[in-house]
Every structure is written in structure tokens, then in C-alpha cells.
Design a protein around this motif. Structure first.
Motif, short mmCIF file in Angstrom:
data_model
loop_
_atom_site.label_atom_id
_atom_site.label_comp_id
_atom_site.label_asym_id
_atom_site.label_seq_id
_atom_site.Cartn_x
_atom_site.Cartn_y
_atom_site.Cartn_z
N LEU A 28 1.02 -1.13 -0.06
CA LEU A 28 -0.06 -0.07 0.07
C LEU A 28 0.86 1.22 -0.10
N GLN A 29 2.31 1.04 0.48
CA GLN A 29 2.98 2.25 0.56
C GLN A 29 3.09 2.88 -0.51
N MET A 30 3.23 2.39 -1.81
CA MET A 30 3.58 2.83 -3.04
C MET A 30 2.49 3.69 -3.37
N PHE A 31 1.25 3.39 -3.19
CA PHE A 31 0.11 4.38 -3.58
C PHE A 31 0.12 5.64 -2.45
N VAL A 32 0.71 5.48 -1.35
CA VAL A 32 0.65 6.57 -0.37
C VAL A 32 1.87 7.56 -0.95
N ASP A 33 2.84 7.06 -1.24
CA ASP A 33 4.14 7.89 -1.26
C ASP A 33 4.07 8.66 -2.76
N HIS A 34 4.46 9.76 -2.75
CA HIS A 34 4.41 10.93 -3.86
C HIS A 34 5.51 10.11 -4.91
N ARG A 35 5.15 9.94 -6.23
CA ARG A 35 6.22 9.28 -7.08
C ARG A 35 6.61 10.45 -7.97
N GLU A 36 8.08 10.52 -7.92
CA GLU A 36 8.78 11.55 -8.61
C GLU A 36 8.59 11.31 -10.18
N ASP A 37 8.30 10.17 -10.51
CA ASP A 37 8.41 9.91 -12.13
C ASP A 37 6.84 10.22 -12.63
N GLU A 38 6.06 10.68 -11.82
CA GLU A 38 4.85 11.39 -12.37
C GLU A 38 4.88 12.69 -13.09
N GLU A 39 4.46 12.87 -14.20
CA GLU A 39 4.65 14.15 -14.90
C GLU A 39 3.52 14.89 -14.41
N ILE A 40 2.23 14.54 -14.25
CA ILE A 40 1.10 15.35 -13.69
C ILE A 40 0.90 14.86 -12.29
N VAL A 41 1.01 16.00 -11.42
CA VAL A 41 0.65 15.96 -10.06
C VAL A 41 -0.63 16.60 -9.82
N GLY A 42 -1.75 15.64 -8.99
CA GLY A 42 -2.87 16.33 -8.37
C GLY A 42 -4.03 15.49 -9.33
N LEU A 43 -5.04 15.52 -8.60
CA LEU A 43 -6.42 15.02 -9.29
C LEU A 43 -7.02 15.90 -10.24
N GLU A 44 -6.82 17.20 -9.87
CA GLU A 44 -7.61 18.08 -10.66
C GLU A 44 -6.71 18.04 -12.05
N ASP A 45 -5.41 18.22 -11.61
CA ASP A 45 -4.75 18.45 -13.07
C ASP A 45 -4.86 17.05 -13.88
N LYS A 46 -4.84 16.05 -13.41
CA LYS A 46 -4.93 14.78 -14.09
C LYS A 46 -6.19 14.58 -14.71
N LEU A 47 -7.25 15.10 -14.28
CA LEU A 47 -8.54 15.12 -14.77
C LEU A 47 -8.55 15.97 -16.01
N ALA A 48 -8.06 17.18 -15.78
CA ALA A 48 -8.22 18.18 -16.91
C ALA A 48 -7.29 17.95 -18.03
N TYR A 49 -6.22 17.24 -17.69
CA TYR A 49 -5.32 16.58 -18.72
C TYR A 49 -5.87 15.79 -19.50
N VAL A 50 -6.90 14.83 -19.03
CA VAL A 50 -7.62 13.80 -20.16
C VAL A 50 -9.03 14.32 -20.50
N GLY A 51 -9.01 15.69 -20.40
CA GLY A 51 -10.51 16.23 -21.02
C GLY A 51 -11.69 15.73 -19.90
N ARG A 52 -11.49 15.64 -18.61
CA ARG A 52 -12.46 15.50 -17.86
C ARG A 52 -12.68 16.43 -16.61
N SER A 53 -12.67 17.57 -17.03
CA SER A 53 -12.67 18.64 -15.88
C SER A 53 -13.98 18.60 -15.33
N ASP A 54 -15.16 18.28 -16.02
CA ASP A 54 -16.31 18.23 -15.58
C ASP A 54 -16.69 17.07 -14.43
#
Length: 94
Positions: A28-54
Motif C-alpha cells: 500500500l505504501q507505493m500508493f501513499v508515497d509521492h512518485r517522482e516519475d509522475e509528469e502530472i501531479v494532483g487529481l484536478e490536473d490529471k482530470l483536466a489533462y484527459v478532458g474530464r474537468s467536468d
């Protein structure tokens, strides 16, 4: 009996006995830790990136509900294993 069913029985026993842990299991720790390899951080930014801002408002509410459930069951290793199983399946798109 499935792996999840066995873990649910174990969780019930841990809750009854008060058997708790004080850290996250590795799975479970891997889902809790911040991963440095992520290009997009944050739920809002991730949803906006894939066109699901609504869906941001609904997703934030679901994230908050999940976080509360995780915090409530965090002391129980079997609950952490259950969360890790479902998060792993979700991250693989299963």
C-alpha cells in the motif's frame, strides 16, 4: 474462498481483537508515497489533462470519502491488503 473474502474475515477478527499495526504495508505504501516519475501531479490536473474537468467536483468528493475510510481502517493490516489489491487492480485498468 477468494483472497478478499479471507482478508475480510481476518479484518473482522483484527477489529474484534484490537490487533493493529502502526505503519503501512509495503503493497500500500507505493500508493501513499509521492512518485517522482509522475509528469502530472494532483487529481484536478490529471482530470483536466484527459478532458474530464467536468468530473473534478465528484472525483474530489470520492477521494475525500476514500481517504476517510482508509484512515479509519489504516491500523488493520488486512484492511491495508484489501485496499492494495483494489488499488493495484485499478492502476492496471482491471
Amino acid at each position: 474462498m477468494s483472497q478478499v473474502a479471507v482478508l475480510i474475515e481476518k479484518l473482522n477478527a483484527q477489529i474484534q481483537s484490537g490487533e493493529q499495526v502502526d505503519s503501512f504495508i509495503d503493497a500500500l505504501q507505493m500508493f501513499v508515497d509521492h512518485r517522482e516519475d509522475e509528469e502530472i501531479v494532483g487529481l484536478e490536473d490529471k482530470l483536466a489533462y484527459v478532458g474530464r474537468s467536468d468530473e473534478i467536483k465528484s472525483a474530489l468528493k470520492k477521494k475525500e470519502l476514500f481517504q476517510k475510510k482508509l484512515m479509519a481502517l489504516e491500523p488493520f493490516s488486512s484492511a491495508q491488503k484489501i485496499f492494495a489489491i483494489f488499488l493495484s487492480r485499478n492502476s492496471r485498468g482491471v
